[in-house]
Write an enzyme that holds these catalytic residues in place. Structure first.
Site, PDB file in Angstrom:
ATOM      1  CE  LYS A 143     -31.305  19.674 -47.635  1.00 18.31           C
ATOM      2  NZ  LYS A 143     -31.359  20.312 -46.308  1.00 18.31           N
ATOM      3  CD  GLU A 145     -29.926  19.568 -42.279  1.00 24.86           C
ATOM      4  OE1 GLU A 145     -30.714  18.701 -42.687  1.00 24.86           O
ATOM      5  OE2 GLU A 145     -29.573  20.545 -42.988  1.00 24.86           O
ATOM      6  NE  ARG A 177     -29.392  26.991 -43.741  1.00 20.49           N
ATOM      7  CZ  ARG A 177     -30.605  26.577 -44.040  1.00 20.49           C
ATOM      8  NH1 ARG A 177     -31.639  27.363 -43.811  1.00 20.49           N
ATOM      9  NH2 ARG A 177     -30.802  25.389 -44.550  1.00 20.49           N
TER      10      ARG A 177
HETATM   11  C1  3PG Z   1     -33.220  23.037 -45.434  1.00 22.35           C
HETATM   12  O1  3PG Z   1     -32.099  23.492 -45.426  1.00 22.35           O
HETATM   13  O2  3PG Z   1     -33.435  21.839 -45.554  1.00 22.35           O
HETATM   14  C2  3PG Z   1     -34.353  23.971 -45.406  1.00 22.35           C
HETATM   15  O3  3PG Z   1     -34.001  25.230 -44.995  1.00 22.35           O
HETATM   16  C3  3PG Z   1     -35.506  23.500 -44.619  1.00 22.35           C
HETATM   17  O4  3PG Z   1     -36.538  23.977 -45.331  1.00 22.35           O
HETATM   18  P1  3PG Z   1     -37.819  24.600 -44.660  1.00 22.35           P
HETATM   19  O5  3PG Z   1     -37.336  25.762 -43.830  1.00 22.35           O
HETATM   20  O6  3PG Z   1     -38.681  25.003 -45.804  1.00 22.35           O
HETATM   21  O7  3PG Z   1     -38.439  23.529 -43.789  1.00 22.35           O
END
Ligand code: 3PG
Length: 220
Positions: free
Chosen positions: A140, A52, A56
């Site tokens: 999700k 993914e 950003r």
């Molecule tokens: C996301 O967008 O799913 C999160 O930024 C991932 O979360 P994490 O950085 O806490 O793993």
């Protein structure tokens, strides 16, 4: 609850195929375009080939293009999609799936008619039920740890056993087991195997090591 014909079953099947092909989807923030391919390769070398890539950063769209051109066997999702306009860009890029951190009615609606299947982000049962009305059955769960973690997802399974989730947000190599043990979890997502510090240092071998540690503990 009755199923809604607006979301084609083929979308659910495509999301299932992706989320059942891996236990872990790395969530990537790529700040420099030249990092895109070596980062993706480091993850593939560690055993993960569903990625993914979050929208950003300024170079995210070009990073997705580069990875698709140079690593055509990698399954690429676009994450942090916040608007229908961004969703359309993802369709033009030909990504394999789109992920949202949270989901507006406009995004749910757009996903039902899109060529690219949507894994919509939700944080509450009400949001799952809103998605359900459009026909969504796969979500999700974000941010997972801050919203009650595996305990919360277990509770979602009471009223909504058909809804399956990819929890992300605070998921780590240590707590992943709690999620993956649940019948309503397809796979988990997280950024821990590709931390900013290692990406900044271009420590691709370090990222491969963290990825191998994750895939050895959680093979598909
Ligand atoms: C996301 O967008 O799913 C999160 O930024 C991932 O979360 P994490 O950085 O806490 O793993």
């Amino acid at each position: 609850m009755s199923s809604d014909p607006r979301l084609p079953q083929s979308h659910i099947d495509r999301v299932d195929a992706i989320c059942r092909s891996t236990a872990i989807i790395p969530v990537l923030v790529i700040e420099r375009l030249e990092h895109a391919v070596p980062l993706a390769k480091a993850l593939v070398d560690g055993g993960l080939d569903v990625l993914e890539i979050t929208l950003r950063t300024d170079c995210a769209v070009d990073a997705i293009k580069r990875i698709r051109e140079q690593l055509p066997d990698v399954t690429v999702g676009a994450g942090t999609v916040l608007s229908v306009d961004q969703y359309r860009i993802c369709e033009e890029l030909g990504v394999d799936f789109v992920v949202t951190p949270g989901t507006t009615p406009a995004l749910f609606e757009h996903g039902t008619a899109s060529s690219v299947p949507l894994l919509p982000g939700v944080a509450t049962v009400s949001e799952v039920v809103t998605g359900w009305e459009y026909g969504y059955r796969r979500f999700k769960f974000f941010p997972a740890e801050a919203n009650g973690g595996a305990k919360a997802l277990k509770s979602f399974g009471g009223p909504l056993p058909e809804a399956l989730f990819c929890p992300t947000g605070g998921v780590t190599v240590d707590n992943a087991a709690d999620y993956l043990a649940l019948p309503n979890v397809m796979c988990i997502g997280g950024s821990w195997m590709a931390p900013k510090s290692l990406i900044d240092q271009e420590d691709w071998a370090g990222i491969t090591r963290l990825t191998q540690e994750a895939t050895q503990r959680y093979p598909r």
